[in-house]
Design a protein around this motif. Structure first.
Motif, PDB file in Angstrom:
ATOM      1  N   THR A 198       0.942  -1.448  -0.119  1.00  0.00           N
ATOM      2  CA  THR A 198       0.197  -0.235  -0.045  1.00  0.00           C
ATOM      3  C   THR A 198       0.679   1.304   0.519  1.00  0.00           C
ATOM      4  O   THR A 198       0.711   1.686  -1.321  1.00  0.00           O
ATOM      5  CB  THR A 198      -1.147   0.156   1.348  1.00  0.00           C
ATOM      6  OG1 THR A 198      -1.446  -1.024   1.169  1.00  0.00           O
ATOM      7  CG2 THR A 198      -1.797   0.853   1.121  1.00  0.00           C
ATOM      8  N   THR A 199       2.217   1.226   0.490  1.00  0.00           N
ATOM      9  CA  THR A 199       2.555   2.554   1.000  1.00  0.00           C
ATOM     10  C   THR A 199       3.510   1.951  -0.698  1.00  0.00           C
ATOM     11  O   THR A 199       4.264   3.813  -0.753  1.00  0.00           O
ATOM     12  CB  THR A 199       3.969   2.219   1.820  1.00  0.00           C
ATOM     13  OG1 THR A 199       3.085   2.217   3.698  1.00  0.00           O
ATOM     14  CG2 THR A 199       4.687   3.679   2.545  1.00  0.00           C
ATOM     15  N   MET A 200       4.637   1.193  -1.002  1.00  0.00           N
ATOM     16  CA  MET A 200       4.123   1.352  -2.263  1.00  0.00           C
ATOM     17  C   MET A 200       4.004   1.641  -2.965  1.00  0.00           C
ATOM     18  O   MET A 200       4.574   2.867  -3.792  1.00  0.00           O
ATOM     19  CB  MET A 200       5.251   0.226  -2.710  1.00  0.00           C
ATOM     20  CG  MET A 200       5.867  -0.421  -1.687  1.00  0.00           C
ATOM     21  SD  MET A 200       7.926  -0.311  -1.313  1.00  0.00           S
ATOM     22  CE  MET A 200       7.889  -1.015  -3.457  1.00  0.00           C
ATOM     23  N   ALA A 201       2.906   1.940  -3.249  1.00  0.00           N
ATOM     24  CA  ALA A 201       1.630   1.857  -4.508  1.00  0.00           C
ATOM     25  C   ALA A 201       1.812   3.849  -4.565  1.00  0.00           C
ATOM     26  O   ALA A 201       1.230   4.686  -5.300  1.00  0.00           O
ATOM     27  CB  ALA A 201       0.216   1.584  -4.252  1.00  0.00           C
ATOM     28  N   THR A 202       1.360   4.065  -3.221  1.00  0.00           N
ATOM     29  CA  THR A 202       1.373   5.908  -2.560  1.00  0.00           C
ATOM     30  C   THR A 202       2.489   6.359  -3.196  1.00  0.00           C
ATOM     31  O   THR A 202       2.785   7.363  -3.663  1.00  0.00           O
ATOM     32  CB  THR A 202       1.119   5.901  -0.814  1.00  0.00           C
ATOM     33  OG1 THR A 202       0.033   5.348  -0.846  1.00  0.00           O
ATOM     34  CG2 THR A 202       0.508   6.805  -1.196  1.00  0.00           C
ATOM     35  N   LEU A 203       3.716   5.883  -2.915  1.00  0.00           N
ATOM     36  CA  LEU A 203       5.114   6.514  -3.468  1.00  0.00           C
ATOM     37  C   LEU A 203       5.694   6.315  -5.321  1.00  0.00           C
ATOM     38  O   LEU A 203       6.024   7.893  -5.513  1.00  0.00           O
ATOM     39  CB  LEU A 203       6.535   5.676  -2.537  1.00  0.00           C
ATOM     40  CG  LEU A 203       7.778   6.106  -2.951  1.00  0.00           C
ATOM     41  CD1 LEU A 203       8.114   7.549  -2.150  1.00  0.00           C
ATOM     42  CD2 LEU A 203       9.091   5.173  -2.582  1.00  0.00           C
ATOM     43  N   LYS A 204       4.770   5.577  -5.306  1.00  0.00           N
ATOM     44  CA  LYS A 204       4.948   5.204  -6.788  1.00  0.00           C
ATOM     45  C   LYS A 204       4.175   6.158  -7.490  1.00  0.00           C
ATOM     46  O   LYS A 204       4.463   7.036  -8.778  1.00  0.00           O
ATOM     47  CB  LYS A 204       4.214   3.696  -7.009  1.00  0.00           C
ATOM     48  CG  LYS A 204       4.532   3.470  -9.114  1.00  0.00           C
ATOM     49  CD  LYS A 204       4.178   2.064  -9.273  1.00  0.00           C
ATOM     50  CE  LYS A 204       4.116   2.152 -10.598  1.00  0.00           C
ATOM     51  NZ  LYS A 204       3.684   0.690 -11.133  1.00  0.00           N
ATOM     52  N   LYS A 205       2.880   6.538  -7.463  1.00  0.00           N
ATOM     53  CA  LYS A 205       2.405   7.601  -7.779  1.00  0.00           C
ATOM     54  C   LYS A 205       2.311   9.172  -7.258  1.00  0.00           C
ATOM     55  O   LYS A 205       2.243   9.989  -8.142  1.00  0.00           O
ATOM     56  CB  LYS A 205       0.879   7.466  -7.185  1.00  0.00           C
ATOM     57  CG  LYS A 205      -0.390   9.102  -7.444  1.00  0.00           C
ATOM     58  CD  LYS A 205      -1.178   8.193  -7.024  1.00  0.00           C
ATOM     59  CE  LYS A 205      -2.682   9.090  -6.563  1.00  0.00           C
ATOM     60  NZ  LYS A 205      -3.898   9.073  -5.960  1.00  0.00           N
ATOM     61  N   GLU A 206       3.280   9.272  -5.931  1.00  0.00           N
ATOM     62  CA  GLU A 206       3.113  10.488  -5.842  1.00  0.00           C
ATOM     63  C   GLU A 206       5.161  11.072  -5.866  1.00  0.00           C
ATOM     64  O   GLU A 206       5.323  12.365  -6.528  1.00  0.00           O
ATOM     65  CB  GLU A 206       3.005  10.884  -4.354  1.00  0.00           C
ATOM     66  CG  GLU A 206       1.433  10.464  -3.975  1.00  0.00           C
ATOM     67  CD  GLU A 206       1.357  10.855  -2.312  1.00  0.00           C
ATOM     68  OE1 GLU A 206       2.302  10.672  -1.529  1.00  0.00           O
ATOM     69  OE2 GLU A 206       0.127  10.466  -1.583  1.00  0.00           O
ATOM     70  N   HIS A 207       5.575   9.786  -5.725  1.00  0.00           N
ATOM     71  CA  HIS A 207       7.273  10.012  -6.084  1.00  0.00           C
ATOM     72  C   HIS A 207       7.965   8.901  -7.189  1.00  0.00           C
ATOM     73  O   HIS A 207       8.667   8.220  -6.279  1.00  0.00           O
ATOM     74  CB  HIS A 207       7.817  10.594  -5.170  1.00  0.00           C
ATOM     75  CG  HIS A 207       7.187  11.843  -4.090  1.00  0.00           C
ATOM     76  ND1 HIS A 207       7.772  12.623  -4.292  1.00  0.00           N
ATOM     77  CD2 HIS A 207       6.994  11.260  -3.007  1.00  0.00           C
ATOM     78  CE1 HIS A 207       7.217  13.263  -3.425  1.00  0.00           C
ATOM     79  NE2 HIS A 207       6.462  13.012  -2.496  1.00  0.00           N
ATOM     80  N   PRO A 208       7.711   9.024  -8.081  1.00  0.00           N
ATOM     81  CA  PRO A 208       8.203   7.932  -9.333  1.00  0.00           C
ATOM     82  C   PRO A 208       9.533   7.638  -9.186  1.00  0.00           C
ATOM     83  O   PRO A 208      10.417   6.230  -9.706  1.00  0.00           O
ATOM     84  CB  PRO A 208       7.607   8.270 -10.296  1.00  0.00           C
ATOM     85  CG  PRO A 208       7.113   9.666 -10.419  1.00  0.00           C
ATOM     86  CD  PRO A 208       6.796  10.212  -8.635  1.00  0.00           C
TER      87      PRO A 208
END
Length: 323
Positions: A198-208
């Motif tokens: 879940t946190t990984m997906a957020t990072l990918k979206k906000e800070h690729p």
């Protein structure tokens, strides 16, 4: 003139009573510290604003520096409703008079999420087998003690099952929240760290660009989605308002869907109960059983007694799971 003053006073008093009745109950909504407080507030405040508008309750967000702060908040009735992970929800239920009543839904349609072990994309550690064989050389970024994906799940499925003691076998263990652990890997301050999808997906979206610096070495079995917990002693009328709100939130309204997506890629909520914690309880007891079996400082007699008690608890959970 005097009667007019009495009339005005009466109107003001009536207005005061109306205001008090609308916001007669103030609730603190505890949110576990998966990230820093400002980031969590930015994600959750729009939902809490909608909660207040739609229920006429006065709900305020409550943040703490660690998971224990939210658990203790519920225990001492400083927090009446909270967003937890499964492991911390167990503590809230057992020690804080809590009860699971809902859980989050994911846009992907999956019933939960996964714990992961990550490293920097340029790290010399290329496989999970290399990590398991060289723990003495490795600085580990670990989760909050009450984190499901950051601590309990990797402790059991990854380390305990491979005969590794997190406390004793790594060069250094640096516990922190998911966001801080991720940044520590990106910036090469730790060699590997626990985290979740879940946190990984957020990072990918906000800070690729940061996400591109990470490599996943290990992925756990599915973890049930995060629960919402309220205190059992809340008035039934308040529970009804809360349940009605969460059962219907983001079901169709595009703005509400966007708010849920911004929290962590969620799609809404669905009803749940304490039963969702049973697999996590089983995992924790299995881990405890392994610790007792491998503890050379416990006498054979005490070990036998402790193992028998743990087996009894596991049998009780098996019975609950069967139902």
């Amino acid at each position: 003139m005097k009667s007019a003053r009495f009339l005005l006073a009466g109107v003001a008093l009536a207005a005061c009573f109306v205001t008090q009745s609308v916001h007669a109950e103030t609730l603190d909504f505890g949110i576990i510290s998966t990230d820093n407080s400002s980031a969590l507030k930015e994600r959750w405040q729009p939902l809490i604003d909608d909660l207040n508008k739609q229920t006429a309750l006065d709900v305020k967000p409550f943040f703490a520096t660690d998971y224990a702060g939210i658990i203790e908040g519920m225990r001492f009735n400083k927090v009446q409703i909270g967003y937890f992970g499964n492991a911390s929800a167990i503590e809230a239920v057992d020690r804080g008079n809590g009860e699971v009543f809902a859980k989050v839904k994911y846009k992907s349609g999956e019933a939960g999420y996964y714990s992961v072990l990550i490293t920097n994309v340029n790290s010399k550690w290329k496989t999970i087998d290399q990590v398991l064989k060289n723990t003495r050389e490795i600085n580990l970024g670990f989760g909050d003690p009450n984190s499901t994906s950051g601590t309990l799940v990797p402790s059991y499925y990854l380390f305990s099952k491979n005969g590794i003691s997190v406390r004793n076998d790594f060069k250094n263990v640096l516990p922190s929240n998911h966001e801080a652990n991720m940044l520590a890997v990106v910036n090469n301050r730790v060699d590997v760290a626990t985290n979740n999808t879940t946190t990984m997906a957020t990072l990918k979206k906000e800070h690729p660009e940061r996400f591109a610096q990470l490599r996943v070495l290990w992925t756990s079995p599915l973890i049930p989605s995060d629960p919402l917990v309220w205190r059992r002693d809340l008035p039934q009328a308040t529970k009804d308002k809360l349940r009605n709100f969460f059962d219907h939130y983001a079901q169709s309204d595009p703005r509400e869907k966007a708010i849920m997506d911004a929290i962590t890629g969620y799609a809404g909520f669905e009803p749940s109960s304490d039963a969702q914690l049973v697999p996590i309880r089983q995992m924790a007891l299995f881990q405890k059983k392994q610790q007792v079996q491998n503890d050379a400082h416990i006498s054979d007699a005490d070990k036998k007694t402790q193992l028998a008690a743990l087996d009894q608890k596991l049998a009780q959970l098996d019975s609950v799971a069967a139902k």
